[in-house]
Enzyme design. Sequence first.
Site, PDB file in Angstrom:
ATOM      1  N   GLU A  22       0.858  -1.192   0.000  1.00  0.00           N
ATOM      2  CA  GLU A  22       0.000   0.000   0.000  1.00  0.00           C
ATOM      3  C   GLU A  22       0.888   1.234   0.000  1.00  0.00           C
ATOM      4  O   GLU A  22       1.968   1.233   0.579  1.00  0.00           O
ATOM      5  CB  GLU A  22      -0.965   0.002   1.184  1.00  0.00           C
ATOM      6  CG  GLU A  22      -0.309   0.013   2.533  1.00  0.00           C
ATOM      7  CD  GLU A  22      -1.321  -0.077   3.663  1.00  0.00           C
ATOM      8  OE1 GLU A  22      -2.262  -0.878   3.570  1.00  0.00           O
ATOM      9  OE2 GLU A  22      -1.136   0.657   4.650  1.00  0.00           O
TER      10      GLU A  22
ATOM     11  N   TYR B 273       6.762   1.437  -8.524  1.00  0.00           N
ATOM     12  CA  TYR B 273       5.978   0.198  -8.491  1.00  0.00           C
ATOM     13  C   TYR B 273       5.323  -0.079  -9.856  1.00  0.00           C
ATOM     14  O   TYR B 273       5.313  -1.222 -10.333  1.00  0.00           O
ATOM     15  CB  TYR B 273       4.903   0.275  -7.409  1.00  0.00           C
ATOM     16  CG  TYR B 273       5.453   0.454  -6.000  1.00  0.00           C
ATOM     17  CD1 TYR B 273       6.598  -0.205  -5.592  1.00  0.00           C
ATOM     18  CD2 TYR B 273       4.808   1.289  -5.087  1.00  0.00           C
ATOM     19  CE1 TYR B 273       7.108  -0.035  -4.306  1.00  0.00           C
ATOM     20  CE2 TYR B 273       5.293   1.450  -3.801  1.00  0.00           C
ATOM     21  CZ  TYR B 273       6.450   0.792  -3.421  1.00  0.00           C
ATOM     22  OH  TYR B 273       6.942   0.960  -2.153  1.00  0.00           O
TER      23      TYR B 273
HETATM   24  C1  LIG Z   1      10.392   5.279  -3.558  1.00  0.00           C
HETATM   25  C2  LIG Z   1      11.909   5.189  -3.508  1.00  0.00           C
HETATM   26  C3  LIG Z   1      12.327   3.867  -2.805  1.00  0.00           C
HETATM   27  C4  LIG Z   1      12.477   5.198  -4.946  1.00  0.00           C
HETATM   28  O1  LIG Z   1      13.900   5.050  -4.859  1.00  0.00           O
HETATM   29  P1  LIG Z   1      14.879   5.779  -5.900  1.00  0.00           P
HETATM   30  O2  LIG Z   1      16.231   5.225  -5.683  1.00  0.00           O
HETATM   31  O3  LIG Z   1      14.732   7.245  -5.791  1.00  0.00           O
HETATM   32  O4  LIG Z   1      14.274   5.293  -7.301  1.00  0.00           O
HETATM   33  P2  LIG Z   1      15.087   5.045  -8.663  1.00  0.00           P
HETATM   34  O5  LIG Z   1      16.125   6.106  -8.845  1.00  0.00           O
HETATM   35  O6  LIG Z   1      15.545   3.629  -8.711  1.00  0.00           O
HETATM   36  O7  LIG Z   1      13.939   5.259  -9.748  1.00  0.00           O
HETATM   37  C5  LIG Z   1      13.221   4.156 -10.243  1.00  0.00           C
HETATM   38  C6  LIG Z   1      11.933   4.644 -10.844  1.00  0.00           C
HETATM   39  O8  LIG Z   1      11.123   5.197  -9.814  1.00  0.00           O
HETATM   40  C7  LIG Z   1      10.401   6.317 -10.325  1.00  0.00           C
HETATM   41  N1  LIG Z   1      10.845   7.549  -9.635  1.00  0.00           N
HETATM   42  C8  LIG Z   1      11.878   7.674  -8.778  1.00  0.00           C
HETATM   43  N2  LIG Z   1      11.952   8.946  -8.321  1.00  0.00           N
HETATM   44  C9  LIG Z   1      10.936   9.617  -8.915  1.00  0.00           C
HETATM   45  C10 LIG Z   1      10.467  10.964  -8.840  1.00  0.00           C
HETATM   46  N3  LIG Z   1      11.057  11.878  -8.049  1.00  0.00           N
HETATM   47  N4  LIG Z   1       9.369  11.303  -9.573  1.00  0.00           N
HETATM   48  C11 LIG Z   1       8.743  10.401 -10.362  1.00  0.00           C
HETATM   49  N5  LIG Z   1       9.156   9.103 -10.462  1.00  0.00           N
HETATM   50  C12 LIG Z   1      10.227   8.723  -9.759  1.00  0.00           C
HETATM   51  C13 LIG Z   1      10.706   6.375 -11.800  1.00  0.00           C
HETATM   52  O9  LIG Z   1       9.774   5.533 -12.483  1.00  0.00           O
HETATM   53  C14 LIG Z   1      12.076   5.757 -11.852  1.00  0.00           C
HETATM   54  O10 LIG Z   1      12.387   5.231 -13.098  1.00  0.00           O
HETATM   55  P3  LIG Z   1      13.097   6.174 -14.214  1.00  0.00           P
HETATM   56  O11 LIG Z   1      14.303   6.749 -13.570  1.00  0.00           O
HETATM   57  O12 LIG Z   1      13.425   5.218 -15.321  1.00  0.00           O
HETATM   58  O13 LIG Z   1      12.095   7.207 -14.568  1.00  0.00           O
HETATM   59  C15 LIG Z   1      12.536   6.418  -2.767  1.00  0.00           C
HETATM   60  O14 LIG Z   1      12.020   7.584  -3.357  1.00  0.00           O
HETATM   61  C16 LIG Z   1      12.270   6.446  -1.283  1.00  0.00           C
HETATM   62  O15 LIG Z   1      12.994   5.829  -0.485  1.00  0.00           O
HETATM   63  N6  LIG Z   1      11.235   7.223  -0.879  1.00  0.00           N
HETATM   64  C17 LIG Z   1      10.939   7.425   0.549  1.00  0.00           C
HETATM   65  C18 LIG Z   1      10.360   6.186   1.191  1.00  0.00           C
HETATM   66  C19 LIG Z   1       9.104   5.738   0.485  1.00  0.00           C
HETATM   67  O16 LIG Z   1       8.281   6.522   0.072  1.00  0.00           O
HETATM   68  N7  LIG Z   1       8.971   4.399   0.398  1.00  0.00           N
HETATM   69  C20 LIG Z   1       7.809   3.776  -0.238  1.00  0.00           C
HETATM   70  C21 LIG Z   1       6.680   3.702   0.705  1.00  0.00           C
HETATM   71  S1  LIG Z   1       5.294   2.849  -0.023  1.00  0.00           S
END
Ligand SMILES: CC(C)(COP(=O)(O)OP(=O)(O)OC[C@H]1O[C@@H](n2cnc3c(N)ncnc32)[C@H](O)[C@@H]1OP(=O)(O)O)[C@@H](O)C(=O)NCCC(=O)NCCS
Length: 153
Positions: free
Chosen positions: A108, A120
């Site tokens: 979720e 996701y």
């Molecule tokens: C969600 C999270 C784990 C993503 O990690 P990340 O290392 O930044 O993600 P990545 O760099 O691997 O990006 C993978 C994909 O995620 C999406 N994404 C990542 N950051 C994004 C942003 N700021 N806006 C839109 N899409 C984004 C994109 O689809 C991206 O693919 P692309 O680069 O080919 O467009 C990170 O933002 C995080 O830790 N957030 C805080 C905790 C959280 O919200 N956890 C989930 C709770 S349900």
Amino acid sequence: MSDYQITPLDHDDIERITAIEQRAHLFPWSASQLAVSPRQFDYHYVLRLATTPSTIIGYFYARCIAGEGEVLNIAIDPDYQGQGWGWVLLNGMITTLRHVGADSIWLEVRESNIPAKALYQKHGFRVVHRRQQYYRCADGHREDAWIMEKRLT
Ligand SMILES: CC(C)(COP(=O)(O)OP(=O)(O)OC[C@H]1O[C@@H](n2cnc3c(N)ncnc32)[C@H](O)[C@@H]1OP(=O)(O)O)[C@@H](O)C(=O)NCCC(=O)NCCS
């Protein structure tokens, strides 16, 4: 992207994990939640992503019961976000859950969490339900939760 390892979390990692948790999440788990709750049952899987043995940059908490995997927590250190590490970590979680017999993975996520939802969806999760006004927000309002599923079979 540098070398990395995804390995089980150790108790000594909790301090570092807690620091990331507090910066990554609006409503973070406490140190005691991070340390205890995932270790109470043997169907929990808690792994850390590190670029060197001591440089933890992310982690996930998941569980698998009767073929259903569930994401409990996943985060990348804000200093390392947007560099592909979330993709790597989610891949690691899917591999782990598949290995222990998950047929599907459920999670979720807040409707406003654009990065997580995009990650996701890019991994093939689809929205199966919306829980209305499920999460509280920092400003006192509430927002919907998206329930997402990915089939592994
Ligand atoms: C969600 C999270 C784990 C993503 O990690 P990340 O290392 O930044 O993600 P990545 O760099 O691997 O990006 C993978 C994909 O995620 C999406 N994404 C990542 N950051 C994004 C942003 N700021 N806006 C839109 N899409 C984004 C994109 O689809 C991206 O693919 P692309 O680069 O080919 O467009 C990170 O933002 C995080 O830790 N957030 C805080 C905790 C959280 O919200 N956890 C989930 C709770 S349900």
